[in-house]
Design a protein around this motif. Sequence first.
Motif, PDB file in Angstrom:
ATOM      1  N   CYS A   1     -11.073  -3.456  -6.279  1.00 14.17           N
ATOM      2  CA  CYS A   1     -11.382  -4.617  -7.122  1.00 14.17           C
ATOM      3  C   CYS A   1     -12.740  -4.437  -7.789  1.00 14.17           C
ATOM      4  O   CYS A   1     -13.681  -3.942  -7.156  1.00 14.17           O
ATOM      5  N   PRO A   2     -12.893  -4.834  -9.036  1.00 14.49           N
ATOM      6  CA  PRO A   2     -14.192  -4.707  -9.704  1.00 14.49           C
ATOM      7  C   PRO A   2     -15.222  -5.634  -9.086  1.00 14.49           C
ATOM      8  O   PRO A   2     -14.886  -6.723  -8.604  1.00 14.49           O
ATOM      9  N   ALA A   3     -16.461  -5.215  -9.082  1.00 13.97           N
ATOM     10  CA  ALA A   3     -17.544  -6.014  -8.512  1.00 13.97           C
ATOM     11  C   ALA A   3     -18.342  -6.679  -9.620  1.00 13.97           C
ATOM     12  O   ALA A   3     -18.653  -6.061 -10.640  1.00 13.97           O
ATOM     13  N   GLY A   4     -18.647  -7.964  -9.411  1.00 14.23           N
ATOM     14  CA  GLY A   4     -19.551  -8.665 -10.299  1.00 14.23           C
ATOM     15  C   GLY A   4     -18.980  -9.098 -11.626  1.00 14.23           C
ATOM     16  O   GLY A   4     -19.726  -9.563 -12.492  1.00 14.23           O
ATOM     17  N   THR A   5     -17.688  -8.952 -11.815  1.00 13.52           N
ATOM     18  CA  THR A   5     -17.069  -9.348 -13.082  1.00 13.52           C
ATOM     19  C   THR A   5     -15.744 -10.057 -12.799  1.00 13.52           C
ATOM     20  O   THR A   5     -15.048  -9.708 -11.842  1.00 13.52           O
ATOM     21  N   PRO A   6     -15.363 -11.046 -13.603  1.00 12.54           N
ATOM     22  CA  PRO A   6     -14.120 -11.770 -13.338  1.00 12.54           C
ATOM     23  C   PRO A   6     -12.891 -10.861 -13.451  1.00 12.54           C
ATOM     24  O   PRO A   6     -12.821  -9.989 -14.318  1.00 12.54           O
ATOM     25  N   PHE A   7     -11.953 -11.049 -12.561  1.00 13.30           N
ATOM     26  CA  PHE A   7     -10.689 -10.309 -12.598  1.00 13.30           C
ATOM     27  C   PHE A   7      -9.620 -11.162 -11.942  1.00 13.30           C
ATOM     28  O   PHE A   7      -9.903 -12.159 -11.280  1.00 13.30           O
ATOM     29  N   ARG A   8      -8.358 -10.781 -12.116  1.00 10.02           N
ATOM     30  CA  ARG A   8      -7.229 -11.509 -11.551  1.00 10.02           C
ATOM     31  C   ARG A   8      -6.783 -10.806 -10.269  1.00 10.02           C
ATOM     32  O   ARG A   8      -6.395  -9.631 -10.304  1.00 10.02           O
ATOM     33  N   LEU A   9      -6.810 -11.529  -9.176  1.00  8.01           N
ATOM     34  CA  LEU A   9      -6.486 -10.921  -7.890  1.00  8.01           C
ATOM     35  C   LEU A   9      -4.980 -10.805  -7.659  1.00  8.01           C
ATOM     36  O   LEU A   9      -4.515  -9.818  -7.086  1.00  8.01           O
ATOM     37  N   LEU A  10      -4.206 -11.800  -8.074  1.00 10.63           N
ATOM     38  CA  LEU A  10      -2.780 -11.804  -7.738  1.00 10.63           C
ATOM     39  C   LEU A  10      -2.046 -10.548  -8.203  1.00 10.63           C
ATOM     40  O   LEU A  10      -1.244  -9.992  -7.431  1.00 10.63           O
ATOM     41  N   PRO A  11      -2.271 -10.042  -9.420  1.00  9.17           N
ATOM     42  CA  PRO A  11      -1.566  -8.819  -9.811  1.00  9.17           C
ATOM     43  C   PRO A  11      -1.903  -7.616  -8.936  1.00  9.17           C
ATOM     44  O   PRO A  11      -1.126  -6.656  -8.895  1.00  9.17           O
ATOM     45  N   ARG A  12      -3.030  -7.646  -8.247  1.00  7.82           N
ATOM     46  CA  ARG A  12      -3.376  -6.561  -7.319  1.00  7.82           C
ATOM     47  C   ARG A  12      -2.759  -6.775  -5.947  1.00  7.82           C
ATOM     48  O   ARG A  12      -2.521  -5.811  -5.211  1.00  7.82           O
ATOM     49  N   LEU A  13      -2.522  -8.029  -5.607  1.00  6.03           N
ATOM     50  CA  LEU A  13      -1.957  -8.318  -4.293  1.00  6.03           C
ATOM     51  C   LEU A  13      -0.466  -7.977  -4.227  1.00  6.03           C
ATOM     52  O   LEU A  13       0.030  -7.573  -3.168  1.00  6.03           O
ATOM     53  N   ARG A  14       0.253  -8.138  -5.319  1.00  2.00           N
ATOM     54  CA  ARG A  14       1.697  -7.878  -5.284  1.00  2.00           C
ATOM     55  C   ARG A  14       2.006  -6.426  -4.926  1.00  2.00           C
ATOM     56  O   ARG A  14       2.799  -6.174  -4.013  1.00  2.00           O
ATOM     57  N   PRO A  15       1.412  -5.428  -5.606  1.00  4.23           N
ATOM     58  CA  PRO A  15       1.692  -4.046  -5.183  1.00  4.23           C
ATOM     59  C   PRO A  15       1.149  -3.737  -3.795  1.00  4.23           C
ATOM     60  O   PRO A  15       1.742  -2.935  -3.059  1.00  4.23           O
ATOM     61  N   ALA A  16       0.034  -4.367  -3.426  1.00  3.39           N
ATOM     62  CA  ALA A  16      -0.501  -4.148  -2.080  1.00  3.39           C
ATOM     63  C   ALA A  16       0.474  -4.643  -1.016  1.00  3.39           C
ATOM     64  O   ALA A  16       0.718  -3.972  -0.007  1.00  3.39           O
ATOM     65  N   MET A  17       1.054  -5.830  -1.241  1.00  2.00           N
ATOM     66  CA  MET A  17       2.005  -6.364  -0.279  1.00  2.00           C
ATOM     67  C   MET A  17       3.306  -5.572  -0.283  1.00  2.00           C
ATOM     68  O   MET A  17       3.929  -5.398   0.767  1.00  2.00           O
ATOM     69  N   LEU A  18       3.723  -5.084  -1.438  1.00  5.08           N
ATOM     70  CA  LEU A  18       4.912  -4.226  -1.472  1.00  5.08           C
ATOM     71  C   LEU A  18       4.676  -2.966  -0.654  1.00  5.08           C
ATOM     72  O   LEU A  18       5.540  -2.541   0.126  1.00  5.08           O
ATOM     73  N   HIS A  19       3.501  -2.374  -0.807  1.00  6.67           N
ATOM     74  CA  HIS A  19       3.145  -1.194  -0.022  1.00  6.67           C
ATOM     75  C   HIS A  19       3.137  -1.520   1.465  1.00  6.67           C
ATOM     76  O   HIS A  19       3.686  -0.767   2.286  1.00  6.67           O
ATOM     77  N   ALA A  20       2.532  -2.641   1.826  1.00  8.25           N
ATOM     78  CA  ALA A  20       2.436  -3.012   3.232  1.00  8.25           C
ATOM     79  C   ALA A  20       3.810  -3.239   3.842  1.00  8.25           C
ATOM     80  O   ALA A  20       4.097  -2.770   4.958  1.00  8.25           O
TER      81      ALA A  20
END
Length: 422
Positions: free
Chosen positions: A121-140
């Motif tokens: 995840c990028p540090a110090g700048t706004p970003f959208r977390l949900l699109p990163r969580l979906r592939p992470a949960m699929l992997h898990a």
Amino acid sequence: MTRYAPMLIPAWLALGDPAVTRAFDRAGDMITSWAPGIGRLVVIRDPVLVRQVMRAPGEDVDAVSANRLQEPVAGRLGLAVLDGDEHRRIRAIMLPALKGRILHDLRDVAARIALRTVETCPAGTPFRLLPRLRPAMLHAILHTTVGGDPLLLRRWGTPLRRLLNLADSYEMHVRYALRDVGGLALWQSYRRLGRECDRLIHAEVDRRLRRGEDHDDVLGLLMRARDERGARLTQQALRDELMSVISAARTSTATGIAWAFERLARHPEALRRLTAEADAGEGAYADAVTYETLRVRPPVAFVGRRTVRAYRLGGRVLPPGTLIAVHLKSLHHDPGLYPDPEEFRPGRWFDGRPGGYGWMPFGGGAHTCVGDRLALLHIRTFLHVFARHVTITPADPRDEPVRWRAVSNVPGRQCRLVLHPR
């Protein structure tokens, strides 16, 4: 008092929960409507009515037909679309495979994937977390269901991600409503991805059988499980149960994690308590945060049942075939169950995990999701890992609106945050 509101469904699709809340304010605890592909519809929020419906006998209320929207992914043998003896048989096989040792092993896997996620995840700048969580949960969940072979995970990842993106879209709702005139049968992209995912699952089952391999992942446990008659699951049942677990974890659990961070970012005291617990390495506060998140922002919008015959509910007699939908956000905000229901207050759960029919993020009754423990463990683990490595602030001080995506309640801005390394 109830009112018939035939134009309500299009408003709900466009406006989501605010429209439902206004409809309840006008009509009371029961709203009647009609929807294409669904038919007559009754939406309820009163916990007394909810308890009655969830405990109704199968000859009065059907717990399966209301879940048919899941069938294109879960298949005709998926646990959510089975009832009666076959549901009880499959459920008895599934439950042992989703608790015990598998949960212990999952904790380490989930922690590694959560750490990998926070590090990207990028540090110090706004970003959208949900699109990163979906592939992470699929992997898990793939790691948990079919093992950690990197080649297998890569081969399965892309088609499953594409298939589940389509399944979790508004297009699925429209095509399902038009299923009787070819809405699903003519959806070539979805059918092609579905066949590809089916081939991967069947090929893995065949490979394990041919080589005599016995794994401790979910698929391995299901392959060697037997019911009370000594019968094993068929290959089709293995496919359907595996897809049920994968799709639920990738969609609902990822959304639950996103909502937890959306709430924590706007409640710094709760975040501080969670961070202190994560640094100490133990405690029950993450569980309390999880329960409260799933109360105020349930990832699933509705839990449904359908009347089999004329059924009396709330002083009305509902005709056969009426869909009864429990609007979970309204149920979870009942002031009679939860004082100051709009407040995010994890401390209300210090006495333990909630029970009964006033808290139903995983459904209710005999059809409660068998993967609830997996989901809770994933959320708790992600909370602790993130809290140990970053502090969280919202990209926008306003609460993110609840938006409907298929059957899910998702953060309207997909959980926009700013992370700061600790």
